[in-house]
Design a protein around this motif. Sequence first.
Motif, PDB file in Angstrom:
ATOM      1  N   TYR A 177      -0.901   2.983  -2.742  1.00 32.72           N
ATOM      2  CA  TYR A 177       0.286   2.571  -2.042  1.00 32.72           C
ATOM      3  C   TYR A 177       1.505   3.820  -1.614  1.00 32.72           C
ATOM      4  O   TYR A 177       2.328   3.450  -1.138  1.00 32.72           O
ATOM      5  CB  TYR A 177       1.049   1.823  -2.820  1.00 32.72           C
ATOM      6  N   TRP A 178       0.818   5.035  -1.818  1.00 33.38           N
ATOM      7  CA  TRP A 178       1.895   6.421  -1.656  1.00 33.38           C
ATOM      8  C   TRP A 178       2.130   6.170  -0.094  1.00 33.38           C
ATOM      9  O   TRP A 178       1.466   5.754   0.749  1.00 33.38           O
ATOM     10  CB  TRP A 178       1.295   7.456  -1.873  1.00 33.38           C
ATOM     11  N   SER A 179       3.789   6.349   0.146  1.00 32.69           N
ATOM     12  CA  SER A 179       4.193   6.315   1.331  1.00 32.69           C
ATOM     13  C   SER A 179       5.284   6.983   1.608  1.00 32.69           C
ATOM     14  O   SER A 179       5.816   7.464   0.215  1.00 32.69           O
ATOM     15  CB  SER A 179       4.326   4.978   1.905  1.00 32.69           C
ATOM     16  N   SER A 180       6.188   7.132   2.345  1.00 36.87           N
ATOM     17  CA  SER A 180       7.314   7.828   2.361  1.00 36.87           C
ATOM     18  C   SER A 180       8.664   7.099   1.669  1.00 36.87           C
ATOM     19  O   SER A 180       8.494   5.892   1.354  1.00 36.87           O
ATOM     20  CB  SER A 180       8.191   7.937   3.975  1.00 36.87           C
ATOM     21  N   VAL A 181       9.602   7.830   1.287  1.00 41.83           N
ATOM     22  CA  VAL A 181      10.698   7.151   0.380  1.00 41.83           C
ATOM     23  C   VAL A 181      11.972   7.299   1.003  1.00 41.83           C
ATOM     24  O   VAL A 181      12.281   8.142   1.782  1.00 41.83           O
ATOM     25  CB  VAL A 181      10.619   7.962  -1.001  1.00 41.83           C
ATOM     26  N   HIS A 182      12.833   5.960   0.877  1.00 47.01           N
ATOM     27  CA  HIS A 182      14.088   6.006   1.194  1.00 47.01           C
ATOM     28  C   HIS A 182      14.480   5.528   2.698  1.00 47.01           C
ATOM     29  O   HIS A 182      15.515   4.993   3.141  1.00 47.01           O
ATOM     30  CB  HIS A 182      14.889   7.231   0.815  1.00 47.01           C
ATOM     31  N   ARG A 183      13.593   6.051   3.644  1.00 49.18           N
ATOM     32  CA  ARG A 183      13.934   6.016   4.926  1.00 49.18           C
ATOM     33  C   ARG A 183      12.839   5.306   5.987  1.00 49.18           C
ATOM     34  O   ARG A 183      12.846   5.200   7.076  1.00 49.18           O
ATOM     35  CB  ARG A 183      14.119   7.388   5.700  1.00 49.18           C
ATOM     36  N   GLY A 184      11.878   4.579   5.190  1.00 49.61           N
ATOM     37  CA  GLY A 184      10.986   3.764   6.150  1.00 49.61           C
ATOM     38  C   GLY A 184      10.871   2.449   5.717  1.00 49.61           C
ATOM     39  O   GLY A 184      11.443   1.784   4.639  1.00 49.61           O
ATOM     40  N   ALA A 185      10.714   1.695   6.983  1.00 44.86           N
ATOM     41  CA  ALA A 185      11.005   0.210   6.874  1.00 44.86           C
ATOM     42  C   ALA A 185       9.492  -0.503   6.392  1.00 44.86           C
ATOM     43  O   ALA A 185       9.640  -1.508   6.119  1.00 44.86           O
ATOM     44  CB  ALA A 185      11.445  -0.380   8.330  1.00 44.86           C
ATOM     45  N   GLY A 186       8.350   0.298   6.570  1.00 44.19           N
ATOM     46  CA  GLY A 186       7.244  -0.350   6.184  1.00 44.19           C
ATOM     47  C   GLY A 186       7.216  -0.840   4.616  1.00 44.19           C
ATOM     48  O   GLY A 186       7.837  -0.336   3.749  1.00 44.19           O
ATOM     49  N   TYR A 187       6.301  -2.053   4.439  1.00 39.27           N
ATOM     50  CA  TYR A 187       6.180  -2.378   3.295  1.00 39.27           C
ATOM     51  C   TYR A 187       5.692  -1.280   2.281  1.00 39.27           C
ATOM     52  O   TYR A 187       6.498  -1.208   1.055  1.00 39.27           O
ATOM     53  CB  TYR A 187       4.805  -3.208   3.243  1.00 39.27           C
ATOM     54  N   LEU A 188       4.956  -0.385   2.275  1.00 35.34           N
ATOM     55  CA  LEU A 188       4.419   0.691   1.346  1.00 35.34           C
ATOM     56  C   LEU A 188       5.809   1.598   1.024  1.00 35.34           C
ATOM     57  O   LEU A 188       5.925   2.044   0.059  1.00 35.34           O
ATOM     58  CB  LEU A 188       3.204   1.428   1.795  1.00 35.34           C
ATOM     59  N   SER A 189       6.593   1.832   2.183  1.00 34.20           N
ATOM     60  CA  SER A 189       7.743   2.624   1.861  1.00 34.20           C
ATOM     61  C   SER A 189       8.741   2.119   1.335  1.00 34.20           C
ATOM     62  O   SER A 189       9.361   2.638   0.461  1.00 34.20           O
ATOM     63  CB  SER A 189       8.226   2.985   3.340  1.00 34.20           C
ATOM     64  N   ARG A 190       8.871   0.818   1.495  1.00 31.92           N
ATOM     65  CA  ARG A 190       9.842   0.076   0.700  1.00 31.92           C
ATOM     66  C   ARG A 190       9.300  -0.027  -0.862  1.00 31.92           C
ATOM     67  O   ARG A 190      10.187   0.074  -1.829  1.00 31.92           O
ATOM     68  CB  ARG A 190      10.040  -1.208   1.125  1.00 31.92           C
ATOM     69  N   LEU A 191       8.099  -0.075  -0.907  1.00 33.24           N
ATOM     70  CA  LEU A 191       7.417  -0.487  -2.427  1.00 33.24           C
ATOM     71  C   LEU A 191       7.447   1.141  -3.186  1.00 33.24           C
ATOM     72  O   LEU A 191       8.007   0.998  -4.304  1.00 33.24           O
ATOM     73  CB  LEU A 191       6.046  -0.500  -2.215  1.00 33.24           C
TER      74      LEU A 191
END
Length: 444
Positions: A58-72
């Motif tokens: 589930y790793w993704s960007s943090v704090h500035r992404g609107a995608g589900y994985l980013s939110r997670l």
Amino acid sequence: MSVQALSVPVAPLAALVGATTQVPLVDGSTRRYANLDIAASAPALEQVAAAVAQLTPYWSSVHRGAGYLSRLCTAVYEQSRAEVASFVGARADDVVVFTRNTTDALGLLASAVPGEVVVLDVEHHANLLPWQRRGDRIVRSGSSVEETLGALQAELARRPTALLSVTGASNVTGECLPLRRLADLAHAHGARLAVDGAQLVPHRRVDLAATGVDYLAFSGHKLYAPYGAGALVGRRDWLDTAEPYLAGGGAVREVRVEATEWTTAPARHEGGTPNVLGVAALAAAARALGELRDGALEAHEHALTSRLSEGLASLGIRTHRIWHDATDVVGIVTFSVPGRDPGEVAAYLSAEHGIGVRDGRFCAHPLLARLGTAAAVRVSVGLGTSSDDVERLLDALRTLLEDGPSWGYARSESGWAPVPETRALPSWLGGASLAGDAPACEQP
């Protein structure tokens, strides 16, 4: 020489990754690795490794992404911040800044202190060099805890001080200083208290609110979460106004060509893409240690270190202490073997017995000088250590003293090594003969 074993064996308190790893010996055989170098870097708890494996897809960007994985991942990151704060008893208005390790955390704090700092001479370099570089005041500790507290009191009374920064537990001897008394002492003189918790947090429950400690720095790789994250936890005001420790995205409110408006802590000091997996690992370790029964870890370590100290004494091996009246000691025992270089002892234990220890000056050069030795051997125990590990060490040392090593050893610029070196690296590393530089000290 005889060494009486414990009547009741001590089993590991928790499962660690690599606990059954087999390592080659110079005679061509293999043996389970006995890791007695926990103070340098602790293996991952299986619970921690499982948490990281669960999050990795589930790793993704943090704090500035609107995608589900980013939110997670953002939710995981901020939930981890709350869990770490709870683990160390942070106050409601304290802040948790994630860093790389203790050295990084103390470097951040050193950049934020608005005044002079007092520090002891027995510190690990991580809690000595930042203050030395600032030109702060280094106090010589006494031969007892009481004498040391008296020296600190005298120095704090001498002139205004912003911060007293001390070790929570010595990385050389494991001895602990009384945090509540130190906090009261600092506060009585208008100063705050910072604690290098690299060796304390993995061994003792720390409660900032209860002890009055203002700042606590610690590392994931000492806390069974070796995934590259650490933390500085403490009072918000200095961190809100300090120069950003790492200028970059996420640390700002507004950037213009002419100037930048920085945000407040913790984001102010966490510029760039954060280490989500490392932070999640740190929180998982905090959960695992928080689930231990009160006093279980202390009892576990006390049984092992008492047996080790008694066994070393029976072999005529001298152990080192800073303060004769220190009553709380974490799972570290440092010693000198008569007539043997510490590097040779460590190489022998590894090559002929599959035991990992640490030798040298442990990134605490002034302290080793105080102890009257150029170098020593350090054994450190933890959650995964058993009495079998301690007995193997004592048996190996008895053999060394009675019969000497069965292999030749030589010293080079990179340290002591067996001659010839017959051990090979694993096939996935090419299988070449083992050859690597001996580290000068562990990094917190």
